[in-house]
Scaffold this motif. Sequence first.
Motif, mmCIF file in Angstrom:
data_model
loop_
_atom_site.group_PDB
_atom_site.id
_atom_site.type_symbol
_atom_site.label_atom_id
_atom_site.label_comp_id
_atom_site.label_asym_id
_atom_site.label_seq_id
_atom_site.Cartn_x
_atom_site.Cartn_y
_atom_site.Cartn_z
ATOM 1 N N ILE A 35 -29.316 -7.732 -4.986
ATOM 2 C CA ILE A 35 -28.572 -8.145 -3.792
ATOM 3 C C ILE A 35 -28.802 -7.155 -2.658
ATOM 4 N N ASP A 36 -28.582 -7.646 -1.422
ATOM 5 C CA ASP A 36 -28.771 -6.779 -0.264
ATOM 6 C C ASP A 36 -27.524 -5.969 0.061
ATOM 7 N N PHE A 37 -26.518 -5.997 -0.793
ATOM 8 C CA PHE A 37 -25.387 -5.068 -0.726
ATOM 9 C C PHE A 37 -25.680 -3.938 -1.705
ATOM 10 N N LYS A 118 -24.516 -2.860 3.533
ATOM 11 C CA LYS A 118 -25.472 -3.957 3.545
ATOM 12 C C LYS A 118 -26.804 -3.457 4.078
ATOM 13 N N TRP A 119 -27.868 -3.742 3.345
ATOM 14 C CA TRP A 119 -29.229 -3.417 3.738
ATOM 15 C C TRP A 119 -29.872 -4.642 4.390
ATOM 16 N N GLN A 120 -30.802 -4.409 5.289
ATOM 17 C CA GLN A 120 -31.582 -5.488 5.889
ATOM 18 C C GLN A 120 -32.717 -5.849 4.947
ATOM 19 N N LEU A 130 -35.943 -3.487 1.509
ATOM 20 C CA LEU A 130 -34.594 -3.265 2.005
ATOM 21 C C LEU A 130 -34.592 -2.055 2.931
ATOM 22 N N SER A 131 -33.954 -2.200 4.093
ATOM 23 C CA SER A 131 -33.934 -1.120 5.077
ATOM 24 C C SER A 131 -32.502 -0.843 5.522
ATOM 25 N N TYR A 132 -32.238 0.441 5.811
ATOM 26 C CA TYR A 132 -30.903 0.829 6.260
ATOM 27 C C TYR A 132 -31.009 2.045 7.172
#
Length: 349
Positions: A35-37, A118-120, A130-132
Amino acid sequence: MRPDITQAPFGQLPDGSAITRFTLANANGLVAKIIDFGGVITELHAPGRDGRLADVVLGFDTLEPYRSDSPYFGALIGRYGNRIAKGRFTLDGQEVQLPANNGNNHLHGGDPGFDKVKWQAAVEGDSLRLSYRSRDGEQGYPGNLDATVTYTLTDDNELVVRFHAVCDRATPVNLTQHSYFNLAGSGDILGHLLLIDADAFVAIDAESIPTGELAPVDGTPFDFRSPRPIGSRIGEADQQLRNGQGYDHNFVLNKPGAKAMTRAARVVDPGSGRVLELFTEEPGVQFYSGNFLDGTLQGKNGPYRHRSGFCLEPQHFPDSPNQPAFPNVILRPGEEYRTESRFRFSTEP
């Protein structure tokens, strides 16, 4: 989008942000759901010697427990994996104070750390990216940090995790992946056979803070240089085991070079025949034997009881900002943080 990466809703955050679960599959039947969380690996299905799939990671069926109750199940950890003593260190002559979220100390980047944001997300070929952006001052850390994590599930049955980060001010960075594994899919992990290629481990005090000693494993319950059941010596009257309430220690990997990709660990579940091998460029791996699981968390298959999962977290050493003899964890502007780890699954007769 390739057909082996699909996506579906996985709930939403209180601010209304939608969370998505991405499913990666390979040609051999392995399936990873992420998941992107928090970049959480919620499920990882691997076959046993009989070909039957089992979900070999601990976690939850819904989003809310990951927000409120999770002991970092499956999550990305940052900016700093593991503990920093009293949340305090000196960087370039300036004292930095981070929040103490683990007794007197700072753990896993604070609360919230990278595990609860939350990641992009973007699908790039056969990979999930995934980016943050961790902004200046977040959880007390100096400078803006742009972090990227790429998950790839290969047809060699490897889940590859690649980290990249850049910053605009000097800051400590120690990113890792924090899945809890149970290769049997249920029960405890004490009968799993563990090998760790390490001649030494980082000794800790009663608060799990490094003493500075890299202690030899020889003649101790920490000697996993040959495969041994995780539970074979976990109950011995050893001060280091008492300090960690079991295994919760960073092992100093035997490596031919600082950035060499080497096999850090191998774990076998004799019952199912499932094998997990960890390869990493990191200098250490934190082995945690699920000491604080106590049956109160209701997971995908019921309560997670004492030692029903283990962690192998590839990383730099705990409290490195306060330990000048440990490998460097300070990232500076103009530098790139890059590291890769591979979780390889197979079976044996």
